[in-house]
Design a protein around this motif. Structure first.
Motif, mmCIF file in Angstrom:
data_model
loop_
_atom_site.group_PDB
_atom_site.id
_atom_site.type_symbol
_atom_site.label_atom_id
_atom_site.label_comp_id
_atom_site.label_asym_id
_atom_site.label_seq_id
_atom_site.Cartn_x
_atom_site.Cartn_y
_atom_site.Cartn_z
ATOM 1 N N GLN A 137 -0.164 -7.695 -5.203
ATOM 2 C CA GLN A 137 -1.139 -6.618 -5.444
ATOM 3 C C GLN A 137 -0.588 -5.315 -4.872
ATOM 4 O O GLN A 137 -0.129 -5.289 -3.728
ATOM 5 C CB GLN A 137 -2.450 -6.948 -4.717
ATOM 6 N N VAL A 138 -0.652 -4.266 -5.659
ATOM 7 C CA VAL A 138 -0.135 -2.971 -5.211
ATOM 8 C C VAL A 138 -1.237 -1.922 -5.332
ATOM 9 O O VAL A 138 -1.904 -1.846 -6.366
ATOM 10 C CB VAL A 138 1.087 -2.543 -6.049
ATOM 11 N N ALA A 139 -1.421 -1.132 -4.278
ATOM 12 C CA ALA A 139 -2.408 -0.048 -4.308
ATOM 13 C C ALA A 139 -1.712 1.296 -4.145
ATOM 14 O O ALA A 139 -0.882 1.468 -3.245
ATOM 15 C CB ALA A 139 -3.426 -0.250 -3.183
ATOM 16 N N PHE A 140 -2.026 2.229 -5.026
ATOM 17 C CA PHE A 140 -1.504 3.598 -4.932
ATOM 18 C C PHE A 140 -2.605 4.502 -4.399
ATOM 19 O O PHE A 140 -3.665 4.633 -5.016
ATOM 20 C CB PHE A 140 -1.076 4.116 -6.311
ATOM 21 N N VAL A 150 -6.453 3.999 -6.092
ATOM 22 C CA VAL A 150 -7.439 4.054 -5.006
ATOM 23 C C VAL A 150 -7.987 5.465 -4.918
ATOM 24 O O VAL A 150 -7.245 6.392 -4.609
ATOM 25 C CB VAL A 150 -6.808 3.686 -3.646
ATOM 26 N N ARG A 151 -9.239 5.644 -5.216
ATOM 27 C CA ARG A 151 -9.828 6.965 -5.065
ATOM 28 C C ARG A 151 -10.897 6.927 -3.980
ATOM 29 O O ARG A 151 -11.941 6.288 -4.132
ATOM 30 C CB ARG A 151 -10.436 7.437 -6.384
ATOM 31 N N ALA A 152 -10.585 7.615 -2.881
ATOM 32 C CA ALA A 152 -11.552 7.809 -1.796
ATOM 33 C C ALA A 152 -12.121 6.485 -1.267
ATOM 34 O O ALA A 152 -11.398 5.471 -1.240
ATOM 35 C CB ALA A 152 -12.641 8.775 -2.225
ATOM 36 N N ILE A 161 0.869 -1.186 0.000
ATOM 37 C CA ILE A 161 0.000 0.000 0.000
ATOM 38 C C ILE A 161 0.902 1.230 0.000
ATOM 39 O O ILE A 161 1.661 1.443 0.951
ATOM 40 C CB ILE A 161 -0.910 0.032 1.252
ATOM 41 N N GLU A 162 0.815 2.015 -1.045
ATOM 42 C CA GLU A 162 1.660 3.209 -1.185
ATOM 43 C C GLU A 162 0.912 4.411 -0.639
ATOM 44 O O GLU A 162 -0.139 4.773 -1.145
ATOM 45 C CB GLU A 162 2.029 3.396 -2.664
ATOM 46 N N CYS A 163 1.473 5.032 0.410
ATOM 47 C CA CYS A 163 0.837 6.218 1.004
ATOM 48 C C CYS A 163 1.861 7.334 1.196
ATOM 49 O O CYS A 163 1.691 8.191 2.063
ATOM 50 C CB CYS A 163 0.252 5.905 2.379
#
Ligand SMILES: [Zn+2]
Ligand SMILES: [Zn+2]
Length: 355
Positions: free
Chosen positions: A269-272, A298-300, A248-250
């Motif tokens: 799995q990668v989430a931006f 990832v939007r909202a 998870i990229e934050c």
């Protein structure tokens, strides 16, 4: 309710004052919410400075920003049956039109009538007035009941926690696996707590005070990028050489977008979560293809609020621990300085418009 209220009015880029303006009147399907707490979002400084006007945020001056709030319903508009006066609620920024293809599929964060006046779409605190104010009117779709066991301050974190949960949901957490989280800001810390709750081992990559907070809140492993030559190598070492199941990229920097893909294991799995300033952001293309990685933007937080409220009520998300500072609305400038410069270990800063 007639009368005036205090609001943080943005008159131009970084030019804001606490002014007295009219209390809004709730319309059809709307309620008036007495705002008991509003958390400063990581995106707020850019919204206040005018850096995001190319997205239409804010669409004009003067404007009232703010979108991470909790409060109490004090007036009902026409047609409202979902809430009663006195109900405690937490809010979210996105309210879809309700009838376009995306809204019908549940993706109201991607409403096809985004920004179209009269369609019923609102992005509160972005293109529709927000909650750095004593009161604001909201469509009932943007509100979720907050149980008595949770404070209003905790409720202000529902929006952020919801986005963190959306990322986790998209990547499909594997219990017993590894979730790497880059960037232990409020979003990353909440993602870590949710991943822990879902039975994953967590590896948090960051530095300084916030990495200490991650440790305290239950990170299985922490990696300090200032003390580590190669964070990708470090994540591989922790995971037996294979990399993380989910990343998870934050963090929002260029290297995070590269490393997130590189530290994922095969078929990972990668989430931006952070929004790049423009297209052209580099990702690690070779690793992406060779390891058959799946990427998620990832939007909202569509349909996430009740889940994260339940996780907070079950003490699986410790929202309280992230709220380090609170200010009254008259101290708004001090509140922003504390948040932006991370004064005294500031993580999440909450403003109380009605104190
Ligand atoms: Zn936010
Ligand atoms: Zn829609």
């Amino acid at each position: 309710m007639d009368g005036k209220m205090k609001a943080v009015v943005l008159h131009g880029p970084d030019d804001y004052t606490v002014d007295l303006i009219d209390i809004p009147k709730p319309g059809r399907d709307e309620v008036l919410v007495k705002i008991m707490g509003v958390a400063i979002c990581g995106s707020d400084p850019g919204l206040f400075s005018g850096a995001k006007r190319n997205n239409g945020w804010p669409p004009k001056y003067p404007f009232v920003l703010g979108h991470e709030f909790a409060g109490q319903v004090v007036e009902l508009g026409e047609n409202v049956t979902k809430f009663r006066i006195g109900d405690r609620v937490a809010g979210e920024a996105h309210c879809g039109c309700g009838h376009c293809e995306m809204c019908m599929k549940g993706f109201y964060n991607l409403c096809l009538n985004y920004g179209k006046e009269g369609s019923g779409h609102h992005h509160y605190g972005h293109n529709t007035m927000g909650c750095y104010a004593q009161y604001e009117k909201y469509n009932v779709k943007a509100l979720t009941a907050l149980p008595d066991s949770l404070s209003y301050d905790e409720g202000t974190l529902v929006d952020t926690a919801g986005t963190a949960y959306n990322a986790i949901r998209l990547t499909g957490i594997e219990p017993g696996g590894y979730t790497a989280i880059i960037g232990p800001g409020p979003m990353g810390l909440l993602a870590m707590e949710i991943a822990n709750a879902m039975g994953s081992q967590t590896i948090v990559i960051g530095r300084g005070h916030r990495l200490e907070v991650a440790k305290k809140l239950g990170a299985t492993y922490t990696v300090n990028f200032e003390e580590t030559k190669d964070v990708v190598e470090e994540v591989r070492k922790i995971t037996g050489g294979y990399g993380a199941h989910q990343v998870i990229e934050c963090a929002g920097n260029t290297s995070a977008f590269m490393e997130a893909v590189q530290m994922a294991r095969k078929n990972g799995q990668v989430a931006f979560i952070t929004i790049p300033g423009e297209d052209g952001q580099m990702v690690a293309g070779k690793s992406l293809v060779m390891n058959q990685i799946t990427l998620h933007g990832v939007r909202a937080n569509p349909n996430c609020s009740s889940t994260v409220i339940n996780l907070m009520a079950q003490k699986r998300i410790n929202a309280k621990a992230l709220i380090t500072h609170t200010f009254s609305i008259d101290q708004i400038h001090e509140a922003f300085e504390t948040f932006i410069y991370r004064k005294d270990g500031a993580v999440k800063v909450v403003v109380h418009p009605n104190d």
